[in-house]
Write a protein that holds these residues in place. Structure first.
Motif, PDB file in Angstrom:
ATOM      1  N   ARG A  40       0.821  -1.223   0.000  1.00  0.00           N
ATOM      2  CA  ARG A  40       0.000   0.000   0.000  1.00  0.00           C
ATOM      3  C   ARG A  40       0.841   1.254   0.000  1.00  0.00           C
ATOM      4  NH1 ARG A  40      -4.427   0.271   4.240  1.00  0.00           N
ATOM      5  NH2 ARG A  40      -5.213   1.866   2.856  1.00  0.00           N
ATOM      6  N   SER A  41       1.922   1.253   0.813  1.00  0.00           N
ATOM      7  CA  SER A  41       2.717   2.482   0.867  1.00  0.00           C
ATOM      8  C   SER A  41       3.446   2.691  -0.460  1.00  0.00           C
ATOM      9  CB  SER A  41       3.687   2.459   2.049  1.00  0.00           C
ATOM     10  OG  SER A  41       4.615   1.420   1.903  1.00  0.00           O
ATOM     11  N   LEU A  42       3.891   1.586  -1.073  1.00  0.00           N
ATOM     12  CA  LEU A  42       4.596   1.697  -2.359  1.00  0.00           C
ATOM     13  C   LEU A  42       3.677   2.307  -3.423  1.00  0.00           C
ATOM     14  CD1 LEU A  42       7.285   0.881  -3.800  1.00  0.00           C
ATOM     15  CD2 LEU A  42       6.158  -1.253  -4.428  1.00  0.00           C
ATOM     16  N   THR A  43       2.457   1.786  -3.500  1.00  0.00           N
ATOM     17  CA  THR A  43       1.560   2.279  -4.551  1.00  0.00           C
ATOM     18  C   THR A  43       0.948   3.635  -4.179  1.00  0.00           C
ATOM     19  OG1 THR A  43      -0.146   0.822  -3.650  1.00  0.00           O
ATOM     20  CG2 THR A  43       1.010   0.071  -5.631  1.00  0.00           C
ATOM     21  N   ALA A  44       0.903   3.943  -2.872  1.00  0.00           N
ATOM     22  CA  ALA A  44       0.407   5.282  -2.486  1.00  0.00           C
ATOM     23  C   ALA A  44       1.356   6.352  -3.018  1.00  0.00           C
ATOM     24  CB  ALA A  44       0.292   5.381  -0.963  1.00  0.00           C
ATOM     25  N   VAL A  45       2.675   6.036  -3.011  1.00  0.00           N
ATOM     26  CA  VAL A  45       3.639   7.004  -3.554  1.00  0.00           C
ATOM     27  C   VAL A  45       3.469   7.117  -5.075  1.00  0.00           C
ATOM     28  CG1 VAL A  45       6.085   7.587  -3.810  1.00  0.00           C
ATOM     29  CG2 VAL A  45       5.283   6.555  -1.697  1.00  0.00           C
ATOM     30  N   MET A  46       3.240   5.964  -5.735  1.00  0.00           N
ATOM     31  CA  MET A  46       3.039   6.001  -7.197  1.00  0.00           C
ATOM     32  C   MET A  46       1.825   6.873  -7.532  1.00  0.00           C
ATOM     33  SD  MET A  46       3.510   2.067  -8.378  1.00  0.00           S
ATOM     34  CE  MET A  46       4.839   1.038  -7.803  1.00  0.00           C
ATOM     35  N   ARG A  47       0.756   6.696  -6.771  1.00  0.00           N
ATOM     36  CA  ARG A  47      -0.465   7.473  -7.004  1.00  0.00           C
ATOM     37  C   ARG A  47      -0.179   8.962  -6.838  1.00  0.00           C
ATOM     38  NH1 ARG A  47      -3.813   9.459  -3.259  1.00  0.00           N
ATOM     39  NH2 ARG A  47      -5.964   9.952  -3.825  1.00  0.00           N
ATOM     40  N   LYS A  48       0.584   9.274  -5.800  1.00  0.00           N
ATOM     41  CA  LYS A  48       0.897  10.676  -5.526  1.00  0.00           C
ATOM     42  C   LYS A  48       1.737  11.268  -6.664  1.00  0.00           C
ATOM     43  CE  LYS A  48       1.897  13.439  -1.540  1.00  0.00           C
ATOM     44  NZ  LYS A  48       3.113  13.771  -0.830  1.00  0.00           N
ATOM     45  N   GLN A  49       2.697  10.475  -7.165  1.00  0.00           N
ATOM     46  CA  GLN A  49       3.514  10.957  -8.285  1.00  0.00           C
ATOM     47  C   GLN A  49       2.618  11.270  -9.485  1.00  0.00           C
ATOM     48  OE1 GLN A  49       6.304   7.457  -7.953  1.00  0.00           O
ATOM     49  NE2 GLN A  49       7.719   8.916  -8.871  1.00  0.00           N
TER      50      GLN A  49
END
Ligand SMILES: Cc1cc2nc3c(=O)[nH]c(=O)nc-3n(C[C@H](O)[C@H](O)[C@H](O)COP(=O)(O)OP(=O)(O)OC[C@H]3O[C@@H](n4cnc5c(N)ncnc54)[C@H](O)[C@@H]3O)c2cc1C
Length: 564
Positions: A63-72
């Protein structure tokens, strides 16, 4: 050619790693990008708490990995919509994408809808789903605390999830059909340090059975064909977790998109499908390695290939810069209704933290204010209390919600609760939920913050788009029907089912929808022998239907309502 706010350079179907990577690349190249995600942004990897093989990131939760991708992607201006894509047109330069929240025109499409766990088909698999047979360790592992677990599978997920399950289970036995694991040796070697795990090679599970809950499995020696019984040491019930590969999420695609015999999409080296302007990326493609690292690579290649098509079509039709229709630019915000996840560590690192013991960070409150600002009529969140600890936590949450938006009123119920209502309960009452027919029995933390926010949105506005057939089917219910969805807050599949039940309740006042956080309702868990979530219990004119397990969209709920 007329361009409008529903016109995009690229529509990306699926918000997993492949879709998010495609969004980062296409949005960064200044194209107008819409990511349509039907469940949770982040995809399959969000159910894993440990990702240690993504280069450059030593250790992260999915979740944290993809939360950063989403934010990018958001930072570059990508737009997000919480909806299900049901199809698209394949002919012509401009494609139309059909979603549960309306249609969008686009110059190109990237399909990134990933895969779902594969059912094996052994006797009892379907019958005991939710009563012992499970497919998600993160969602259902805790139900097997102190019990034995039998894992089926010999790949990466089987190994990783078996190790995870030792957190709860008294012992884990892995049944591997072949005589070795199919994942990298470095992965399977981790089992050497686990004294709570036994591995049985050349072993197939052919049958499971039990009285109510599952307490017996039949194992077959894949070499000799001999069978033997598997029972827990204590003779009690146990769990069977299936990690036997995946089925690509491609059944919904138009027939023009070429697939192999297993349903995986065939692409060229640029990730173009058999249809011009349509690309595919991630786990649904024909490929040898299905991991985050390959999914994001596919997404990047698909996006950069699509950019060339978009550029050509811009010239051909003399199109304006479509990003001008992006209401979110230049400081983009998520215009989908998927609420932010409070526990995503990557977000927490950069955002102001919530006060100790609170769920909502200042940033989440600001985003909720944005969603609630779209309400066309006020909504009241009313707490019916009792003397439980859960009730106190819910009261604290109500306090946090107070003042987030003038469109959302919060109050403690003064009068008696509606007859038969289990306590404690949040009631969500608005113009489109006039009979106060939506109830939450729990603090909407974890993944359920999404369904809570959407419930408020649907109660105070015309709500999420619903196709005509589904709307008619839900509206056809002419007698009282109650839908109870039992969830755990760590379950990624649960919010979709909760949202579907609640949407049905806002479309038809004969329908009531209740969400129960099972962690606080052990009696309900015991009564229905629930060993997997989401579990949906529908009560209609002829009484209670058989419990239904697994995530359900609104069309699926509507189909069940016909029999209630
Ligand atoms: C338990 C488990 C552990 C794993 N561990 C690792 C690991 O440690 N390292 C690693 O690299 N990989 C791991 N993987 C594999 C990794 O999760 C996948 O390879 C990766 O998620 C694939 O990304 P994707 O974007 O192609 O698809 P997905 O992640 O499946 O995302 C697809 C998205 O599309 C959405 N969608 C589907 N249909 C529609 C529709 N019609 N409309 C709108 N949206 C739709 C889905 O809801 C989903 O969010 C693991 C997988 C599992 C299940």
């Amino acid at each position: 050619m007329e361009a409008d706010k529903n016109f995009f350079d690229a529509v990306i179907v699926g918000g997993g790693p492949a879709g998010l990577s495609a969004a980062i690349y296409a949005a960064r190249a200044k194209y107008r990008v819409l990511v349509v995600e039907k469940a949770e942004i982040g995809g399959q990897i969000t159910i894993t708490s440990e990702v240690v093989n993504y280069p450059g990131v030593e250790h992260a939760s999915g979740r944290s990995l993809t939360a950063v991708m989403r934010k990018q992607a958001l930072n570059f201006g990508a737009e997000f919509l919480s909806a299900e894509v049901t199809g698209f047109t394949c002919d012509g330069d401009i494609k139309t994408v059909r979603t549960s929240r309306g249609e969008f025109r686009t110059l190109g499409i990237i399909i990134a809808t990933g895969a779902n766990p594969r059912r094996i088909g052994f006797a009892g698999e379907q019958e005991f789903q939710g009563r012992g047979v499970a497919y998600c360790a993160t969602c259902d592992g805790e139900f097997f605390t102190g019990k034995e677990v039998l894992v089926i599978g010999g790949g990466f997920a089987a190994v990783e999830e078996s190790i995870f399950l030792t957190k709860y289970a008294s012992h884990v036995t892995i049944a591997v059909r072949k005589n070795e694991f199919s994942c990298a040796k470095t992965v399977s070697d981790q089992l050497n340090d686990c004294d709570k795990i036994t591995v049985l090679f050349n072993t197939e599970v052919t049958e499971v059975s039990g009285e109510g809950l599952l307490d017996r499995a039949v194992l077959r020696d894949a070499k000799t064909g001999e069978t033997r019984e598997f029972r827990a040491q204590d003779g009690g019930n146990f769990g069977v977790f299936v990690f036997a590969g995946y089925v690509p999420n491609t059944a919904w695609l138009p027939p023009e998109i070429a697939r192999d015999e297993a349903g995986y999409v065939i692409t060229d080296a640029n990730h173009k499908t058999s249809v011009d302007g349509v690309y595919a990326a991630g786990d649904l493609c024909v490929k040898n390695l299905r991991q985050v690292v390959t999914a994001v690579a596919d997404g990047a290649i698909a996006a950069t290939s699509l950019e060339k098509v978009a550029e050509e079509l811009h010239r051909k039709y003399d199109l304006p810069d479509l990003t001008r229709f992006n209401e979110n630019a230049p400081a983009p915000k998520d215009h989908g209704s998927a609420a932010p996840k409070p526990e995503a560590p990557a977000q927490e690192e950069e955002e102001a933290a919530a006060a100790p013991g609170e769920l909502l960070t200042p940033q989440i409150k600001a985003q909720l204010a944005g969603v609630f600002g779209k309400l066309t009529a006020p909504v009241t969140v009313r707490l019916f209390r009792n003397d439980s600890a859960l009730s106190q936590s819910m009261e604290a949450f109500l306090e946090e919600l107070k003042g987030v938006s003038e469109n959302v009123k919060t109050e403690i119920a003064a009068g008696a609760p509606p007859e038969g209502l289990m306590l404690p309960s949040f009631e969500i009452a608005g113009e489109h939920s006039p009979a106060s027919n939506i109830h939450f029995h729990g603090v909407p933390g974890g993944h359920e913050l999404n369904s809570f926010v959407i419930a408020i949105y649907n109660a105070g506005s015309s709500g999420q788009a619903v196709d005509e057939d589904t709307r008619a089917a839900v509206r056809a219910v002419d007698h009282p029907v109650n839908i109870r969805v039992f969830v755990s807050l760590s379950c990624t599949m649960c919010p979709e089912t909760v949202m579907s039940a609640q949407r049905a309740a806002t479309l038809n006042s004969n329908i009531t929808a209740e969400m129960f956080d099972l962690a606080h309702f052990p009696d309900l868990r015991a009564k229905y022998s629930v060993m997997s979530v989401p579990c949906t219990i529908i009560t209609g004119k002829d009484g209670e239907l058989k419990p239904v397990f697994g995530k359900k969209n609104l069309a699926e709920i509507a189909a069940i309502l016909k029999t209630a």
